[in-house]
Design an enzyme around this catalytic site. Structure first.
Site, PDB file in Angstrom:
ATOM      1  N   GLY A  47       0.834  -1.205   0.000  1.00 30.90           N
ATOM      2  CA  GLY A  47       0.000   0.000   0.000  1.00 30.90           C
ATOM      3  C   GLY A  47       0.857   1.238   0.000  1.00 30.90           C
ATOM      4  O   GLY A  47       2.058   1.176  -0.284  1.00 30.90           O
ATOM      5  N   ASN A  48       0.261   2.391   0.280  1.00 34.07           N
ATOM      6  CA  ASN A  48       1.034   3.634   0.355  1.00 34.07           C
ATOM      7  C   ASN A  48       0.373   4.583   1.357  1.00 34.07           C
ATOM      8  O   ASN A  48      -0.676   4.263   1.920  1.00 34.07           O
ATOM      9  CB  ASN A  48       1.180   4.275  -1.040  1.00 34.07           C
ATOM     10  CG  ASN A  48      -0.149   4.643  -1.625  1.00 34.07           C
ATOM     11  OD1 ASN A  48      -0.827   5.531  -1.141  1.00 34.07           O
ATOM     12  ND2 ASN A  48      -0.556   3.931  -2.689  1.00 34.07           N
ATOM     13  N   ARG A  49       0.986   5.753   1.564  1.00 37.03           N
ATOM     14  CA  ARG A  49       0.571   6.655   2.649  1.00 37.03           C
ATOM     15  C   ARG A  49      -0.526   7.646   2.266  1.00 37.03           C
ATOM     16  O   ARG A  49      -0.791   8.574   3.015  1.00 37.03           O
ATOM     17  CB  ARG A  49       1.774   7.446   3.156  1.00 37.03           C
ATOM     18  CG  ARG A  49       2.835   6.594   3.796  1.00 37.03           C
ATOM     19  CD  ARG A  49       3.924   7.478   4.356  1.00 37.03           C
ATOM     20  NE  ARG A  49       5.101   6.713   4.709  1.00 37.03           N
ATOM     21  CZ  ARG A  49       5.211   5.992   5.821  1.00 37.03           C
ATOM     22  NH1 ARG A  49       4.205   5.957   6.679  1.00 37.03           N
ATOM     23  NH2 ARG A  49       6.307   5.318   6.065  1.00 37.03           N
ATOM     24  N   SER A  50      -1.136   7.497   1.122  1.00 39.85           N
ATOM     25  CA  SER A  50      -2.169   8.466   0.730  1.00 39.85           C
ATOM     26  C   SER A  50      -3.318   8.468   1.738  1.00 39.85           C
ATOM     27  O   SER A  50      -3.845   7.412   2.094  1.00 39.85           O
ATOM     28  CB  SER A  50      -2.706   8.106  -0.664  1.00 39.85           C
ATOM     29  OG  SER A  50      -3.862   8.862  -0.921  1.00 39.85           O
ATOM     30  N   ALA A 113      -3.614   7.627  -5.307  1.00 34.86           N
ATOM     31  CA  ALA A 113      -2.229   7.137  -5.378  1.00 34.86           C
ATOM     32  C   ALA A 113      -2.323   5.646  -5.707  1.00 34.86           C
ATOM     33  O   ALA A 113      -2.384   4.799  -4.819  1.00 34.86           O
ATOM     34  CB  ALA A 113      -1.524   7.366  -4.054  1.00 34.86           C
TER      35      ALA A 113
END
Ligand code: C5P
Length: 243
Positions: A47-50, A113
């Site tokens: 995943g990512n930090r969006s 994102a």
């Protein structure tokens, strides 16, 4: 019945009641927001930090301006924006499918994102530590949602807006990205600066269009959303085409 509406809903209803200026009435809008989560196995993901804050704020501002707005969102901790139809997804493939289903649309703003890659095989069972070598995760490329929508031929939305989070050569990279992805506009932000930190409240952006580059002052993400929506309304002003 018998329950108070959420304060945000009450505020939106009051604003809508008193708002004489709903320039996007009759227009359809689609926004992608948040991260995508790509499963490795049933309990793990890439995943990512969006946070989804910027995308959700844009969906709320489009709805407040009168647009019939669909928000396709990856998992976030945010409340659904008032007056917006929210479709929840997890992966990039699901995001593309839900976005396609939301067409036709006059304007598409892709803020999500989206993970560039996903694990080639998501295991059916949790991967176990067996004392041997750590597992290798093979990745395959995800579809590019904004590029796909921007290329959609006859049903192409009249205005396709992408975002670009860059850590260096912000404007140059965003200008190339606008062409490569077939977007009409790119909103570029420098995520190496404090103001543009992913997950933060404020944003410092440049708007890249076919007629040049505008540098906007650092402002709250809700203000970026309002200013962008005002630009979108200006763009459509006087044009009678509707999708
Ligand atoms: O290539 P990059 O990820 O920097 O591009 C960012 C822009 O492209 C954003 O508008 C993002 O929502 C969109 N994007 C997409 N699908 C992808 C990758 C990025 O829609 N797979």
């Amino acid at each position: 019945a018998g329950r108070m509406s959420e304060p945000a809903e009450i505020l939106a209803a009051i604003l809508a009641f008193f708002s004489v200026d709903r320039p996007l009435t009759g227009r359809r809008a689609l926004v992608t927001s948040g991260p995508t989560l790509e499963p490795i196995d049933p309990v793990r993901f890439l995943g990512n930090r969006s946070s989804g804050r910027q995308g959700h704020a844009i969906a709320a501002a489009l709805a407040a301006a009168g647009a019939d707005t669909v928000l396709v969102s990856g998992p976030t901790a945010l409340a659904d924006p008032v007056g917006v139809e929210v479709r929840r997804v997890e992966t990039a493939v699901e995001m593309l499918e839900a976005s396609r289903e939301a067409l036709p649309s006059d304007v598409v703003v892709c803020v999500a994102a989206v993970a560039d890659w996903r694990p080639a095989e998501a295991g059916q069972h949790k991967i176990k530590k067996d004392g041997g070598a750590p597992p290798t995760i093979r990745l395959v490329e995800n579809p590019d949602v904004v590029a796909t929508l921007a290329a959609a031929g006859e049903g192409r939305p009249a205005l396709v807006v992408g975002f670009a989070a860059e850590t260096e050569d912000v404007v140059a990279n965003a200008t190339t990205k606008r062409e490569r992805k077939g977007c009409d506009w790119i909103v570029a932000n420098d995520v190496s600066s404090t103001a543009g930190t992913i997950g933060g409240d404020r944003n410092a952006v440049h708007l890249v269009t076919s007629s040049g580059v505008e540098e906007w002052p650092t402002m709250d993400k809700t203000e970026v959303a309002e200013r962008l929506v005002a630009r979108i309304a200006d763009h459509f002003e006087g044009s009678s085409d509707r999708n």
